[in-house]
Enzyme design. Structure first.
Site, PDB file in Angstrom:
ATOM      1  CB  SER A 793       2.794 -61.839  69.824  1.00  0.00           C
ATOM      2  OG  SER A 793       3.154 -62.270  68.292  1.00  0.00           O
ATOM      3  CB  CYS A 965       2.575 -58.125  64.560  1.00  0.00           C
ATOM      4  SG  CYS A 965       2.097 -59.442  65.473  1.00  0.00           S
ATOM      5  CG  ASP A1010       5.753 -61.283  66.276  1.00  0.00           C
ATOM      6  OD1 ASP A1010       5.881 -62.698  65.946  1.00  0.00           O
ATOM      7  OD2 ASP A1010       5.111 -61.110  67.197  1.00  0.00           O
ATOM      8  CD1 TRP A1012      -0.472 -66.471  63.019  1.00  0.00           C
ATOM      9  CD2 TRP A1012       0.858 -65.092  63.936  1.00  0.00           C
ATOM     10  NE1 TRP A1012      -1.160 -65.578  63.533  1.00  0.00           N
ATOM     11  CE2 TRP A1012      -0.542 -64.778  64.274  1.00  0.00           C
ATOM     12  CE3 TRP A1012       1.978 -63.955  64.465  1.00  0.00           C
ATOM     13  CZ2 TRP A1012      -1.014 -63.543  65.061  1.00  0.00           C
ATOM     14  CZ3 TRP A1012       1.492 -63.025  65.471  1.00  0.00           C
ATOM     15  CH2 TRP A1012       0.140 -62.569  65.576  1.00  0.00           C
TER      16      TRP A1012
HETATM   17  C1  LIG Z   1       5.429 -66.459  66.490  1.00  0.00           C
HETATM   18  C2  LIG Z   1       4.010 -66.831  66.323  1.00  0.00           C
HETATM   19  C3  LIG Z   1       3.298 -65.707  67.300  1.00  0.00           C
HETATM   20  C4  LIG Z   1       1.982 -66.020  67.224  1.00  0.00           C
HETATM   21  N1  LIG Z   1       1.235 -65.013  67.847  1.00  0.00           N
HETATM   22  C5  LIG Z   1      -0.211 -65.147  67.886  1.00  0.00           C
HETATM   23  C6  LIG Z   1      -1.040 -64.176  68.431  1.00  0.00           C
HETATM   24  O1  LIG Z   1      -0.678 -63.339  69.207  1.00  0.00           O
HETATM   25  N2  LIG Z   1      -2.269 -64.358  68.772  1.00  0.00           N
HETATM   26  C7  LIG Z   1      -2.912 -65.681  67.972  1.00  0.00           C
HETATM   27  O2  LIG Z   1      -4.254 -65.697  67.899  1.00  0.00           O
HETATM   28  N3  LIG Z   1      -2.190 -66.487  67.407  1.00  0.00           N
HETATM   29  C8  LIG Z   1      -0.817 -66.275  67.133  1.00  0.00           C
HETATM   30  N4  LIG Z   1      -0.146 -67.266  66.410  1.00  0.00           N
HETATM   31  C9  LIG Z   1      -0.870 -68.310  65.866  1.00  0.00           C
HETATM   32  C10 LIG Z   1      -0.962 -69.412  66.917  1.00  0.00           C
HETATM   33  O3  LIG Z   1       0.381 -69.796  67.524  1.00  0.00           O
HETATM   34  C11 LIG Z   1      -1.792 -70.761  66.762  1.00  0.00           C
HETATM   35  O4  LIG Z   1      -1.196 -71.162  65.584  1.00  0.00           O
HETATM   36  C12 LIG Z   1      -3.082 -70.134  66.755  1.00  0.00           C
HETATM   37  O5  LIG Z   1      -3.792 -69.754  67.754  1.00  0.00           O
HETATM   38  C13 LIG Z   1      -3.860 -71.671  66.118  1.00  0.00           C
HETATM   39  O6  LIG Z   1      -3.684 -72.667  67.305  1.00  0.00           O
HETATM   40  P1  LIG Z   1      -4.772 -73.649  67.311  1.00  0.00           P
HETATM   41  O7  LIG Z   1      -4.090 -74.684  68.373  1.00  0.00           O
HETATM   42  O8  LIG Z   1      -6.145 -73.085  68.092  1.00  0.00           O
HETATM   43  O9  LIG Z   1      -5.218 -74.333  65.969  1.00  0.00           O
HETATM   44  P2  LIG Z   1      -4.764 -75.536  65.429  1.00  0.00           P
HETATM   45  O10 LIG Z   1      -5.334 -76.705  65.993  1.00  0.00           O
HETATM   46  O11 LIG Z   1      -3.166 -75.465  65.217  1.00  0.00           O
HETATM   47  O12 LIG Z   1      -5.416 -75.464  63.963  1.00  0.00           O
HETATM   48  C14 LIG Z   1      -4.684 -74.331  63.020  1.00  0.00           C
HETATM   49  C15 LIG Z   1      -4.843 -75.110  61.794  1.00  0.00           C
HETATM   50  O13 LIG Z   1      -6.033 -75.266  61.210  1.00  0.00           O
HETATM   51  C16 LIG Z   1      -5.938 -75.159  60.028  1.00  0.00           C
HETATM   52  N5  LIG Z   1      -7.156 -73.901  59.730  1.00  0.00           N
HETATM   53  C17 LIG Z   1      -7.460 -72.930  60.284  1.00  0.00           C
HETATM   54  N6  LIG Z   1      -8.487 -72.285  60.064  1.00  0.00           N
HETATM   55  C18 LIG Z   1      -8.907 -72.938  58.740  1.00  0.00           C
HETATM   56  C19 LIG Z   1      -9.734 -72.990  57.670  1.00  0.00           C
HETATM   57  N7  LIG Z   1     -10.452 -71.786  57.866  1.00  0.00           N
HETATM   58  N8  LIG Z   1      -9.982 -73.916  56.755  1.00  0.00           N
HETATM   59  C20 LIG Z   1      -8.885 -74.524  56.874  1.00  0.00           C
HETATM   60  N9  LIG Z   1      -7.977 -75.037  57.595  1.00  0.00           N
HETATM   61  C21 LIG Z   1      -7.894 -74.119  58.749  1.00  0.00           C
HETATM   62  C22 LIG Z   1      -4.768 -74.351  59.446  1.00  0.00           C
HETATM   63  O14 LIG Z   1      -3.943 -75.763  59.045  1.00  0.00           O
HETATM   64  C23 LIG Z   1      -4.102 -74.101  60.711  1.00  0.00           C
HETATM   65  O15 LIG Z   1      -2.745 -74.427  60.638  1.00  0.00           O
HETATM   66  C24 LIG Z   1       1.344 -67.093  66.524  1.00  0.00           C
HETATM   67  C25 LIG Z   1       2.289 -68.055  65.872  1.00  0.00           C
HETATM   68  C26 LIG Z   1       3.400 -67.801  65.697  1.00  0.00           C
HETATM   69  C27 LIG Z   1       4.127 -68.711  64.918  1.00  0.00           C
HETATM   70  N1  LIG Z   2      -2.630 -70.611  61.577  1.00  0.00           N
HETATM   71  C1  LIG Z   2      -3.765 -70.266  62.154  1.00  0.00           C
HETATM   72  O1  LIG Z   2      -4.556 -71.215  62.573  1.00  0.00           O
HETATM   73  C2  LIG Z   2      -4.178 -69.033  62.411  1.00  0.00           C
HETATM   74  C3  LIG Z   2      -4.968 -68.643  63.425  1.00  0.00           C
HETATM   75  C4  LIG Z   2      -5.527 -67.336  63.837  1.00  0.00           C
HETATM   76  C5  LIG Z   2      -4.853 -66.309  62.580  1.00  0.00           C
HETATM   77  N2  LIG Z   2      -4.198 -66.626  61.695  1.00  0.00           N
HETATM   78  C6  LIG Z   2      -3.773 -65.861  60.679  1.00  0.00           C
HETATM   79  O2  LIG Z   2      -3.594 -64.753  61.413  1.00  0.00           O
HETATM   80  C7  LIG Z   2      -4.126 -63.478  60.857  1.00  0.00           C
HETATM   81  C8  LIG Z   2      -4.928 -62.474  61.800  1.00  0.00           C
HETATM   82  O3  LIG Z   2      -6.006 -63.210  62.088  1.00  0.00           O
HETATM   83  P1  LIG Z   2      -7.166 -62.349  62.735  1.00  0.00           P
HETATM   84  O4  LIG Z   2      -8.531 -63.203  62.869  1.00  0.00           O
HETATM   85  O5  LIG Z   2      -6.802 -61.745  64.176  1.00  0.00           O
HETATM   86  O6  LIG Z   2      -7.334 -61.337  61.767  1.00  0.00           O
HETATM   87  P2  LIG Z   2      -8.673 -60.852  60.631  1.00  0.00           P
HETATM   88  O7  LIG Z   2      -9.836 -60.559  61.889  1.00  0.00           O
HETATM   89  O8  LIG Z   2      -8.980 -62.117  60.177  1.00  0.00           O
HETATM   90  O9  LIG Z   2      -8.223 -59.926  59.889  1.00  0.00           O
HETATM   91  C9  LIG Z   2      -7.880 -58.530  60.344  1.00  0.00           C
HETATM   92  C10 LIG Z   2      -8.048 -57.470  59.295  1.00  0.00           C
HETATM   93  O10 LIG Z   2      -7.096 -57.810  58.368  1.00  0.00           O
HETATM   94  C11 LIG Z   2      -7.681 -57.535  57.243  1.00  0.00           C
HETATM   95  N3  LIG Z   2      -6.909 -58.296  56.101  1.00  0.00           N
HETATM   96  C12 LIG Z   2      -7.045 -59.432  55.450  1.00  0.00           C
HETATM   97  N4  LIG Z   2      -6.299 -59.543  54.445  1.00  0.00           N
HETATM   98  C13 LIG Z   2      -5.581 -58.416  54.551  1.00  0.00           C
HETATM   99  C14 LIG Z   2      -4.275 -58.033  53.643  1.00  0.00           C
HETATM  100  N5  LIG Z   2      -3.824 -58.621  52.673  1.00  0.00           N
HETATM  101  N6  LIG Z   2      -3.846 -56.831  54.101  1.00  0.00           N
HETATM  102  C15 LIG Z   2      -4.066 -56.277  55.056  1.00  0.00           C
HETATM  103  N7  LIG Z   2      -5.289 -56.519  55.937  1.00  0.00           N
HETATM  104  C16 LIG Z   2      -6.040 -57.661  55.605  1.00  0.00           C
HETATM  105  C17 LIG Z   2      -9.192 -58.363  57.426  1.00  0.00           C
HETATM  106  O11 LIG Z   2     -10.143 -57.886  56.214  1.00  0.00           O
HETATM  107  P3  LIG Z   2     -11.132 -58.822  55.652  1.00  0.00           P
HETATM  108  O12 LIG Z   2     -11.265 -60.096  56.739  1.00  0.00           O
HETATM  109  O13 LIG Z   2     -12.533 -58.154  55.694  1.00  0.00           O
HETATM  110  O14 LIG Z   2     -10.536 -59.066  54.451  1.00  0.00           O
HETATM  111  C18 LIG Z   2      -9.460 -57.808  58.730  1.00  0.00           C
HETATM  112  O15 LIG Z   2     -10.155 -56.418  58.577  1.00  0.00           O
HETATM  113  C19 LIG Z   2      -5.103 -63.988  59.761  1.00  0.00           C
HETATM  114  O16 LIG Z   2      -5.115 -63.360  58.337  1.00  0.00           O
HETATM  115  C20 LIG Z   2      -4.672 -65.520  59.808  1.00  0.00           C
HETATM  116  O17 LIG Z   2      -4.061 -65.761  58.430  1.00  0.00           O
HETATM  117  C21 LIG Z   2      -3.979 -67.751  61.668  1.00  0.00           C
END
Ligand SMILES: Cc1cc2nc3c(=O)[nH]c(=O)nc-3n(C[C@H](O)[C@H](O)[C@H](O)COP(=O)(O)OP(=O)(O)OC[C@H]3O[C@@H](n4cnc5c(N)ncnc54)[C@H](O)[C@@H]3O)c2cc1C
Ligand SMILES: NC(=O)c1ccc[n+]([C@@H]2O[C@H](COP(=O)([O-])OP(=O)(O)OC[C@H]3O[C@@H](n4cnc5c(N)ncnc54)[C@H](OP(=O)(O)O)[C@@H]3O)[C@@H](O)[C@H]2O)c1
Ligand SMILES: Cc1cc2nc3c(=O)[nH]c(=O)nc-3n(C[C@H](O)[C@H](O)[C@H](O)COP(=O)(O)O)c2cc1C
Length: 1013
Positions: A793, A965, A1010, A1012
Site C-alpha cells: 500500500s 488497513c 485494504d 491482506w
Molecule cells: C493489497 C496488499 C497490500 C499490501 N500492503 C503491504 C504493506 O503496505 N506493507 C507490508 O509490509 N506488506 C503489505 N502487503 C503484504 C506484502 O504484499 C507481502 O505479502 C509481504 O511483504 C511478504 O512478502 P515476502 O515476499 O517478504 O514474503 P513471502 O516470501 O511471500 O513469505 C510470506 C509467507 O510466509 C509465510 N509466513 C510468514 N510468516 C510466517 C510465520 N510466522 N510462520 C509461518 N509462515 C509464515 C506465509 O505463508 C506468508 O504468506 C500487502 C499485500 C497486499 C495483498
Molecule cells: N503474509 C505475510 O507475509 C505478511 C507479512 C507482513 C504482515 N502480515 C500481516 O499484516 C499484519 C500487520 O503486520 P505488522 O507486522 O505490521 O503488525 P504487528 O506489528 O504484528 O501488529 C500491529 C499491532 O496490531 C496488534 N494486533 C494483533 N492482533 C490484533 C487484532 N486482532 N486486532 C487489532 N490489533 C491486533 C498487534 O498486537 P500483538 O502483536 O501484541 O498481539 C500489534 O500491536 C500482521 O498481522 C500480519 O498478519 C502478513
C-alpha cells in the site's frame, strides 16, 4: 416472275450496292491505315533522327558558347531554351504513336499494341483506371476492417492477401499501359506497386503460427490505413480532374484558376501528413519484422523478406508525393495556358510536368535522413540490434486468436478451463485440470477469459462431450480478478444469452477472512445456471486461509468421476507424468538474446519504455531505505523509490507492485543439491504448438535466472508438484509418501499438512530432507509456480511526492519446525536495497495497481482511519494529502487515526510525523494502542470503543468515511465487530440491523478495507 421474287431481287440489288460501297470504304480505310502506319513509322523515325540531331546541336551549342558577341549569345540562349523544351514535345508526340512494349508488358501481355491512338480513348482508359482503383480500394478497406476487428481466420486472411496480390498486379499492368500512352506516372510509383504485390504474396505464403499472428494485426492495420489514404487520394484526384475540366469551360462554369489552386493546395496540405505517416509506417513495419527475424525462434523466411520489402517500400512511398506534384504542375499549366475544355480534360492524365516542389531525390534524402533518425532513436542505448518483439518474448499470451471454439476444434480439445486469477493460483489449478483431462481420456486446454471471445460459450455444444470449467478467484470487495473483469461484465449484461448447450462447473478460489468469501466463483456458478447452462458438478469452494490445496484436490477427486459418468467415458487410468515442455539446451547462443530477469520484453530493463505495467515494470531507483522501529528483533522499513521521468501517476490508496528476486544462497544450494551447472542457457518449449503459452517463463534463459527471477522456490510446493516429482525418488518409501501426499485420502492430506505446510518446507528443504529425491532440474523448473509480484500500500501522497513512492513494510523472517529460518522473499530483498550498492544505484522493478481505497471526494467529510502495524501505510499518504489540502486553504474535515503497535519505545513507527501532523491539526485525533506495554492487550478496537460516542457521531451524523488497513485474518474482523457493537449500542440497533448498517456503508463506499493476510 412472281411478285415475291421481284421484291427479293430489288432488296438484293440494294444490298449489293451497299456492299460495294462498304468494300470501297474498307479499301480506303486499309489504304489510310497503311498511310497512317507509314506516317507513324516516319514520325517515329523522324523523332528519333530529331533526337539524335538535337543531341548533336546541343553539343555544338555547348562548344560554341565560349566568347560570342552579345547578339550571338542571345540567339544561342534562345536555341538552348528551345532545345530544353523539345524532349517534352517529342514525348507528347510519341504518346500518339505506337510504342514497343517495355520488358514487363512484353512478359505479361506479349507483343500486343497497347497504344491508344486518340485523346478520348486515353482519357477513358485513365478514367477507368481511377474508378477501378477506387472500387478495389473500398473493397480492400472493408475486407481489412472485417479481418482486423471481427474475424481472425487464416483462410479469410489468405483471401484478403490474394485480393491484394491481384489488385497490385493489375495496377502494375494498367500503369505500365498508361505510361506507354504518355502518362507521367512515376516509375517509383509503379515500383511501389510491384513491391506491394510481392509483399502481399509473402503474407499469403506465411504459414499460420505465432510469428504470423504477431505481425498479422500490424499488417492489417497498415492495409486498412493505406486503403483509407487511397480513398482520400482518389477523392482529391477526382476533384482536381473535375476542376481542370471545368476550367476549360470557364465561360459557363463559375470556376476560377485561383479557385482551383486554392482547392488543390488545401487538398495537398490535408493529404501530406497522411502520406508521410504511412511512409513511416513502412519503416516501422520493416523494423518490427527485422526484430522478429532476429529472434532465435524465427525460422520463417517471410519475416526476413518482409523486412526487406517494407524497407524498400519506405523510400518508394515518396512517389505518391510525386503524383501529387504532377497535378500541381498541371494546375500551373491550367493557370498559364488558356486551355479549352477538351484539352484540359484530355490532357490530364498525360500532361507534361513542371518542376515539383520537392524532387524525387529530395524526398528520398528526406526519407533516408528521417529513417536514420528514427533508427538511431530506437537503438541509441543498444550496443547491438536487440530483438524487442515484446509479444514473442513474454511467456504470457502471444497470439490474438479470440475464438476458443475454433482453437478447440482445430486441436481436438473438448474441455476448456477458464481461470480468473491475479496471483497465479487459479491459473495453476486450471493448468492442472486441463492436464488431468488426458488421464480421463479427454483433451483439455487452460484459457484466460481476457484473451477469448466469451460470447462463444453458447457454441461449445458444437463440440462433442464438451465442458467448460471455471477456476475463479475473488478480490477486493467480492470483485473479479483483472483478467476476469470483462467476462464478469459480459455475464451481467447479457440477460438474453442462451447457454442451454453449455456443460459447466466452477471451482472458486477465495479466503474466508474476507467479507465476500468466494463471491466471484459463486456468482459465475449461479449466473451460468440462470442463463440455461447445465452444471455437471457442484461448485467447489477453496479457502486460502485454511488449506486451498486440500480443498482443490478433494473437489477434483470427486469431479472427474462425475465427468466420466456424465459423458459415459472410462478413465484411462494412465497416471504417468505428462511433460508439457521440452528442454532445449543452447550452447551456441548470442547472450544478448538471453533473458536475465526481464518480466516481459527482452532487455526491457536496459531500454525502458512506458507505459509501465505488470508485463513491463519500471526500474525505480531507491532513494531512501531506513529502519522505522527503534527496538525489537523485527525490521520495519520505510523505502522511497524515485519515479521521475517514468510518466507513472498514482493516487493515495493505490498499491505498488514490486518484482522481487530470490535469495542467491537458496538458488546456489538448489544447484548444488541437484548437481547442475546453473549457468547453462536453456529454453523450455511447449510441446503443444497451438498453446498460447510457449514457455513457462521467459526463454531462453539460464537455470540461475529462472530460479532467481521467475520461479517461486520458497513457498511449500503444491501436491501436484510432489506427485510429478515422486517418480525421481529412488527410495520407494519416499515415492510412496510423495504420492500419498498428493492423494485425497485423509492420511495423505494429514501427511501433506504436517510434513510440508506446518513444517514450512520449501522445495530445497524437501530435497534436503529426502536424499533419494533428485529430479532433473528442467522438470522441476517446469513444475514450480511463477514468482509473483508483491503488493504494498503506497505510503505517500502524489500531491506532495509526485515523483516518489513510499513503502512501509515489515521484514518476514520466522523459524520453522524443522529448525530452519525462512525469510520472506520480497521484504528481505527490499531490506538489502541500499541507496548505493557498491557505487551503483539500487533499483526496484515496479508498477502501480489502482485501487478503490480513496479519500472522500469532499475534503470536508470526516475520515476515520484504522491501521495497526504496517496497516498505517496508506494513511501516511492520506495524512499528507489532507495536510496539503489544508495548505491550499481548503476546508478539511476531521481526520481521526487509530494506530496500534507492540511497544511505544520499539515500533511506534512514524511517531514524529504523526505527532507533527496532530500538532498541525492535520490529524484531529491520534489514538495509539500499545498492545504489549501493559499486562492486558490493548488494540485499536479497544480505543475505538472508548471513543464510541465520537465515532458514532462522525459516522451517523457527519457522513464520515471509514478506512481499515492491515491484517485481514484477525484485526479487520475484530474492528468490524467493534463497529457493529457501536451501532448496536448507540444506534439502538439489533445485531442484524447493525450488520446491515455497516454493510450499507460498505456498498456506499463509506467503509473501505485494504487488508491482506
Ligand atoms: C493489497 C496488499 C497490500 C499490501 N500492503 C503491504 C504493506 O503496505 N506493507 C507490508 O509490509 N506488506 C503489505 N502487503 C503484504 C506484502 O504484499 C507481502 O505479502 C509481504 O511483504 C511478504 O512478502 P515476502 O515476499 O517478504 O514474503 P513471502 O516470501 O511471500 O513469505 C510470506 C509467507 O510466509 C509465510 N509466513 C510468514 N510468516 C510466517 C510465520 N510466522 N510462520 C509461518 N509462515 C509464515 C506465509 O505463508 C506468508 O504468506 C500487502 C499485500 C497486499 C495483498
Ligand atoms: N503474509 C505475510 O507475509 C505478511 C507479512 C507482513 C504482515 N502480515 C500481516 O499484516 C499484519 C500487520 O503486520 P505488522 O507486522 O505490521 O503488525 P504487528 O506489528 O504484528 O501488529 C500491529 C499491532 O496490531 C496488534 N494486533 C494483533 N492482533 C490484533 C487484532 N486482532 N486486532 C487489532 N490489533 C491486533 C498487534 O498486537 P500483538 O502483536 O501484541 O498481539 C500489534 O500491536 C500482521 O498481522 C500480519 O498478519 C502478513
Ligand atoms: C488483496 C486481496 C483481496 C482478496 N479479497 C478476497 C475476497 O474479497 N474474497 C475472497 O473470498 N477471497 C479474497 N482474497 C483471496 C484470494 O481470492 C485467494 O487468495 C485466491 O487463492 C487467489 O487466487 P489467485 O492466486 O489465482 O489470484 C483476496 C486476496 C487478496 C490478496
Amino acid at each position: 416472275m412472281s411478285k415475291g421474287l421481284t421484291v427479293i431481287l430489288e432488296e438484293w440489288k440494294c444490298l449489293e450496292e451497299e456492299y460495294q460501297q462498304l468494300q470501297e470504304k474498307h479499301q480506303m480505310y486499309l489504304q489510310k491505315l497503311n498511310e497512317i502506319s507509314k506516317l507513324q513509322n516516319s514520325c517515329s523515325s523522324s523523332i528519333s533522327s530529331q533526337r539524335r540531331k538535337l543531341k548533336e546541336v546541343s553539343h555544338l551549342v555547348k562548344r560554341c558558347s565560349t566568347g560570342p558577341s552579345e547578339e550571338d549569345a542571345k540567339t544561342l540562349d534562345e536555341i538552348k531554351e528551345k532545345i530544353k523544351t523539345r524532349p517534352n514535345a517529342f514525348f507528347e508526340m510519341e504518346a500518339f504513336l505506337p510504342q514497343k512494349n517495355g520488358l514487363y508488358l512484353s512478359l505479361v501481355l506479349g507483343n500486343v499494341n497497347v497504344t491508344l491512338l486518340s485523346k478520348q480513348s486515353k482519357f477513358a482508359y485513365k478514367d477507368e483506371y481511377e474508378k477501378f482503383k477506387l472500387c478495389l480500394t473500398v473493397l480492400l478497406l472493408l475486407c481489412s476492417f472485417i479481418c482486423y476487428f471481427f474475424v481472425s481466420y487464416r483462410f479469410l486472411d489468405a483471401i484478403l492477401n490474394f485480393l491484394l496480390v491481384w489488385y497490385y498486379c493489375t495496377l502494375t499492368i494498367r500503369e505500365s499501359i498508361l505510361i506507354t500512352n504518355g502518362s507521367r506516372i512515376k516509375g517509383w510509383w509503379v515500383f511501389h506497386h510491384y513491391v506491394s504485390a510481392f509483399l502481399s504474396g509473402v503474407m499469403l505464403t506465411w504459414p499460420d503460427g505465432i510469428l504470423y499472428k504477431t505481425f498479422r494485426n500490424q499488417f492489417l492495420a497498415y492495409t486498412l490505413y493505406q486503403s483509407f489514404v487511397q480513398c482520400l487520394q482518389c477523392y482529391y484526384q477526382s476533384g482536381c480532374l473535375y476542376r481542370l475540366r471545368a476550367l476549360g469551360e470557364r465561360h459557363n462554369m463559375d470556376l476560377t484558376v485561383e479557385g482551383f489552386q486554392s482547392w488543390m493546395w488545401k487538398g495537398l496540405t490535408f493529404l501530406l501528413p497522411f502520406l508521410f505517416f504511412g511512409h513511416f509506417w513502412q519503416l516501422f513495419n520493416s523494423l518490427c519484422l527485422f526484430r522478429m527475424a532476429q529472434l532465435p525462434d524465427c525460422k520463417e523466411w517471410q519475416a526476413r523478406l518482409g523486412t526487406t520489402l517494407h524497407g524498400v517500400k519506405f523510400p518508394s512511398a515518396s512517389s505518391k508525393q510525386c503524383e501529387r506534384d504532377t497535378q500541381r504542375g498541371e494546375a500551373k499549366r491550367a493557370d498559364t495556358t488558356e486551355m479549352d475544355a477538351e484539352t484540359a480534360a484530355n490532357s490530364e492524365p498525360m500532361v507534361g510536368e513542371e518542376e515539383p516542389l520537392f524532387g524525387n531525390l529530395d524526398l528520398f534524402l528526406f526519407s533516408l535522413i528521417a529513417g536514420l533518425l528514427v533508427y538511431w532513436f530506437m537503438s541509441r542505448k543498444k550496443p547491438e540490434p536487440i530483438p524487442e518483439f515484446k509479444k514473442l518474448e513474454t511467456p504470457a499470451p502471444t497470439t490474438k486468436e479470440t475464438s476458443f471454439i475454433e482453437k478447440m476444434k482445430k486441436t481436438g480439445k473438448n474441455i476448456i478451463v477458464f481461470y480468473g486469477s491475479q496471483t497465479g493460483t487459479g491459473e495453476e489449478f486450471a493448468n492442472r485440470l486441463s492436464k488431468d483431462a488426458q488421464r480421463y481420456g479427454m483433451k483439455g486446454m487452460a484459457a484466460d477469459p481476457e484473451e477469448y471471445d466469451m460470447g462463444e460459450l453458447s457454441r461449445l455444444s458444437e463440440i462433442e462431450n464438451s465442458l467448460a470449467i471455471f477456476c475463479m478467484a475473488t478480490y477486493g470487495e467480492g470483485d473479479p480478478t483483472d483478467n476476469a473483469q470483462d467476462f464478469y461484465d459480459w455475464l451481467q449484461e447479457n440477460d438474453d444469452e442462451d447457454l442451454s448447450g453449455l456443460n459447466y462447473t466452477v471451482f472458486a478460489l477465495g479466503n474466508k477472512t474476507y467479507e465476500h468469501y468466494n463471491a466471484m466463483g459463486k456468482y459465475v456458478d449461479k449466473r451460468l445456471e440462470e442463463l440455461g447452462a447445465k452444471r455437471i458438478f457442484d461448485l467447489g469452494l477453496g479457502d486460502d486461509d485454511g488449506n486451498l490445496e486440500e480443498d482443490f484436490i478433494s473437489w477434483r477427486e470427486q469431479f472427474w468421476p462425475a465427468v466420466c459418468e456424465h459423458f459415459g467415458v472410462e478413465a484411462s487410468g494412465d497416471d504417468s507424468s505428462i511433460r508439457q515442455y521440452e528442454l532445449k539446451e543452447l550452447t551456441d547462443v548470442n547472450m544478448n538474446k538471453v533473458f536475465t530477469g526481464e518480466i516481459g520484453r527482452l532487455k526491457s530493463f536496459e531500454v525502458q519504455k512506458p507505459p509501465y505495467d505488470s508485463k513491463n515494470p519500471f526500474l525505480a531507483t531507491v532513494t531512501l531505505n531506513r529502519r522505522l522501529n527503534k527496538g525489537g528483533d523485527r525490521h520495519l522499513m520505510h523505502l522511497e523509490v524515485d519515479i521521475t521521468g517514468s510518466r507513472i501517476r498514482y493516487e493515495s490508496g493505490d498499491h505498488v507492485a514490486v518484482f522481487p528476486t530470490n535469495d542467491s544462497a537458496l538458488v546456489n544450494k538448489l544447484g548444488q543439491i541437484l548437481a547442475v551447472d546453473l549457468d547453462v542457457v536453456i529454453s523450455l518449449n511447449n510441446l503443444d504448438e497451438e498453446s498460447n503459452k510457449r514457455h513457462p517463463f521467459p526463454c531462453p534463459t539460464t537455470y540461475r535466472t529462472a530460479l532467481t527471477h521467475y520461479l517461486d522456490i520458497t513457498h511449500p510446493p503444491r501436491t501436484n508438484v510432489l506427485y510429478e516429482l515422486a517418480q525421481y525418488a529412488s527410495d520407494p518409501k519416499d515415492q510412496e509418501n510423495m504420492r500419498k501426499m498428493a492423494s485425497s485420502s485423509p492420511e495423505g492430506k494429514a501427511l501433506y499438512q504436517g510434513w510440508v505446510l506446518d513444517a514450512c518446507r520449501n522445495i530445497l528443504a524437501i530435497l534436503e530432507d529426502m536424499p533419494s529425491l533428485r529430479p532433473p532440474i528442467d522438470h522441476l523448473c517446469e513444475l514450480l509456480p511463477r514468482l509473483q509480484a508483491r503488493y504494498y500500500s503506497i505510503a505517500s501522497s502524489s500531491k506532495v511526492h509526485p515523483n516518489s513512492i513510499h513503502i512501509c513494510a515489515v521484514v518476514v523472517e520466522y523459524n520453522t519446525k524443522t529448525g530452519r529460518v525462512n525469510k520472506g522473499v520480497a521484504t528481505n530483498w527490499l531490506k538489502n536495497k541500499l541507496v548505493t550498492d557498491n557505487g551503483h544505484k539500487s533499483t526496484v522493478p515496479m508498477y502501480i495497481r489502482k485501487s478503490q481505497f480513496r479519500l472522500p471526494f469532499k475534503a470536508t467529510n470526516p475520515v476515520i482511519m484504522i491501521g495497526p502495524g504496517t496497516g498505517i501505510a496508506p494513511f501516511m499518504g492520506f495524512i499528507q494529502e489532507r495536510g496539503w489540502l489544508k495548505q491550499q486553504g481548503k476546508e478539511v474535515g476531521e481526520t481521526v487515526l487509530y494506530f496500534g503497535c507492540r511497544h511505544k519505545d520499539e515500533d511506534f513507527i512514524y511517531q514524529e510525523e504523526l505527532q507533527d501532523a496532530e500538532k498541525n491539526e492535520v490529524i484531529t485525533q491520534l489514538n495509539v494502542a500499545f498492545s504489549r506495554d501493559q499486562e492486558q492487550k490493548v488494540y485499536v478496537q479497544h480505543m475505538m470503543k472508548t471513543n464510541k460516542e465520537h465515532i458514532w457521531k462522525l459516522i451517523h451524523s457527519d457522513n464520515a468515511h471509514i478506512y481499515v488497513c492491515g491484517d485481514a485474518r484477525n484485526m479487520a474482523k475484530d474492528v468490524q465487530l467493534a463497529f457493529y457493537e457501536i451501532a448496536e449500542e448507540l444506534g439502538g440497533m439489533t445485531r442484524t440491523q447493525a450488520t446491515d448498517y455497516i454493510k450499507k456503508l460498505m456498498t456506499k463506499g463509506r467503509y473501505s478495507q485494504d487488508v491482506w493476510s
